[in-house]
Design an enzyme around this catalytic site. Structure first.
Site, mmCIF file in Angstrom:
data_model
loop_
_atom_site.group_PDB
_atom_site.id
_atom_site.type_symbol
_atom_site.label_atom_id
_atom_site.label_comp_id
_atom_site.label_asym_id
_atom_site.label_seq_id
_atom_site.Cartn_x
_atom_site.Cartn_y
_atom_site.Cartn_z
ATOM 1 N N ARG A 170 0.788 -1.249 0.000
ATOM 2 C CA ARG A 170 0.000 0.000 0.000
ATOM 3 C C ARG A 170 0.809 1.281 0.000
ATOM 4 O O ARG A 170 0.221 2.358 0.066
ATOM 5 C CB ARG A 170 -0.975 0.028 1.188
ATOM 6 C CG ARG A 170 -1.908 -1.166 1.298
ATOM 7 C CD ARG A 170 -2.751 -1.361 0.064
ATOM 8 N NE ARG A 170 -3.801 -2.373 0.271
ATOM 9 C CZ ARG A 170 -4.373 -3.044 -0.728
ATOM 10 N NH1 ARG A 170 -4.006 -2.827 -1.978
ATOM 11 N NH2 ARG A 170 -5.315 -3.933 -0.469
ATOM 12 N N ASP A 209 -1.244 -13.085 -0.922
ATOM 13 C CA ASP A 209 -2.070 -11.995 -1.464
ATOM 14 C C ASP A 209 -2.517 -11.070 -0.324
ATOM 15 O O ASP A 209 -3.650 -10.596 -0.300
ATOM 16 C CB ASP A 209 -3.278 -12.546 -2.236
ATOM 17 C CG ASP A 209 -3.958 -11.477 -3.097
ATOM 18 O OD1 ASP A 209 -3.442 -10.339 -3.159
ATOM 19 O OD2 ASP A 209 -5.003 -11.780 -3.695
HETATM 20 ZN ZN LIG Z 1 -4.849 -10.421 -7.773
#
Ligand SMILES: [Zn+2]
Length: 435
Positions: free
Chosen positions: A68, A309
């Protein structure tokens, strides 16, 4: 202290095929020796850790994360993400390009590496965008991005819709010899889908996203990999059909690799029936048959790697109605205990699990790590495979708390972690590895 001696641990080194009780000596940031008995090492000069009953493994490598930064530091930043990563046993993470600005420019790649060098206890490897702005139209300047430190290319979060652009991306990736990582979803077919299309989506009345949306793109990109000879890596495989497509492609000799996320290996669409947005991710949780196929694919090696992820989102973003919430869940601090389920059920050996979480992703990305051989960088994790604990995201290291395992009873815990021979994490509670 420049020396650390880890004694009597169960050393799991997939690179050497080693699964045995060993002593491990770390010296000047490198693995100096792995031997049955290193008791003759001058203990005055080395910090000694008793690892009896614990696993000593090469630090995990997470090839699919969202840190981020730059742009959304309220969700996570490179410092907090790196801290959460090492708490989960990850000594290296690769971060996707869907930041703000997008990592489609060498200046952004360099910024990420600079921030990581200053602030992250984990190694950070930037994955650059394959197309400018993740728009799927104009290719990025791959060689300049590689020169700046990019280890792979991906428009993750988005799919390159135009097959001709995707073909060009794959062709150019050959020139820089880097993998192209695809988020395989046909956006049109996925439409507004937020959960798996099937029994549960009908039951709870939420728009469905069919497995075909994934499988169509997996099939297309496998064809394009065959056409170009490029190294294609398929991110977060969620459907049993995709596993079979990848299996066939590998049997045909294609240089394709694939990863699966801990949530897709262990949770089903049933979990979304309570409208909890901490079970909302893309691709969505599928059926029990898909989970079984993914686990079989991982065991067979058709799926090479486990990748979290890790996708942090703030509470105010997730605490909305299901259709409005962003896709994604955190994953660093829960990946190990969640995936140990495959070991406890006898599907993967401990050595194979470490291979899927460390050696394989390091190999796919062409980065250091994944080994405990003498002379390699001392990126090491010490694990208690038995410890039971309750996961509380509020006491974790990520800035965000959007975990599907909030409040869950977990088994298996990271006790201590070294990166470059420096101890960057030690668990405060529980059995002290230095006691
Ligand atoms: Zn993805």
């Amino acid at each position: 202290m420049a020396k650390t001696l880890i004694r009597n641990g169960r050393v799991l080194d997939p690179n050497a095929g080693l699964d045995d009780i060993r002593d491990v000596l770390i010296e000047d940031g490198r693995i100096a020796a792995v031997e049955a008995d290193l008791s003759d090492v001058d203990v005055e000069a080395a910090e000694t850790i008793d690892a009896a009953g614990l696993w000593v493994v090469p630090g995990f490598v997470d090839m699919h994360t969202h840190l981020r930064e730059p742009g959304e530091e309220y969700k996570e930043d490179i410092a907090s993400g790196g801290r959460a990563a090492v708490a989960g046993g990850f000594t290296a993470v690769a971060c996707m390009a869907n930041t703000h600005p997008v990592n489609d420019d060498p200046a952004v790649t360099k910024y990420i590496l600079d921030r990581a060098a200053k602030d992250s206890p984990a190694r950070v490897h930037p994955i650059a965008a394959a197309t400018k702005g993740l728009e799927g139209k104009v290719m990025t300047e791959m060689s300049a991005l590689v020169d700046s430190g990019a280890v792979a290319f991906s428009d993750d979060g988005a799919t390159i819709v135009n097959a001709s652009v995707m073909r060009a991306v794959l062709e150019y990736s050959l020139l820089v010899d880097k993998p192209v990582i695809v988020h395989a979803e046909d956006c049109g077919l996925r439409g507004e889908g937020v959960v798996n299309e099937g029994r549960v989506s009908t039951l709870i009345g939420l728009p469905g996203n069919p497995v075909a949306a994934e499988e169509i793109m997996v099939a297309r990109d496998l064809r394009l990999a065959a056409l170009t000879g490029a190294r294609l890596h398929i991110a977060h495989v969620s459907s049993g059909g995709s596993v079979e497509l990848i299996r066939a492609a590998r049997e045909a000799g294609l240089a394709v690799t694939a990863e699966v996320a801990p949530h897709h290996l262990t949770l089903t669409e049933e979990a979304t029936a309570g409208y909890d947005t901490n079970f909302k991710m893309a691709p969505p949780l599928r059926t029990a048959a898909d989970v079984e196929a993914l686990r079989r694919g991982l065991v067979d090696g058709v799926i090479d790697a486990i990748a979290t992820d890790h996708a942090p989102h703030a509470e105010h973003e997730k605490d909305v109605e299901f259709t409005a919430a962003p896709f994604g869940v955190t994953g660093f601090e829960t990946a190990l205990p969640v995936c140990l389920d495959l070991v406890r059920k006898g599907e993967l050996t401990p050595l194979d699990l470490v291979e899927r979480m460390s050696t394989a992703p390091a190999r796919i990305l062409g980065i250091e790590g994944g080994s405990l051989g003498a002379g390699v960088v001392a990126d090491v994790a010490l694990i208690d495979p038995e410890e039971r604990w309750v996961y509380d995201p509020a006491s974790g290291f990520s800035k965000s708390r959007n975990s599907p395992w909030a409040g869950a009873d977990l088994q298996g815990r990271v006790r201590a972690v070294w990166v470059d021979g420096r101890r960057v994490h030690v668990l405060e509670s529980g059995r002290d590895p230095n006691a």
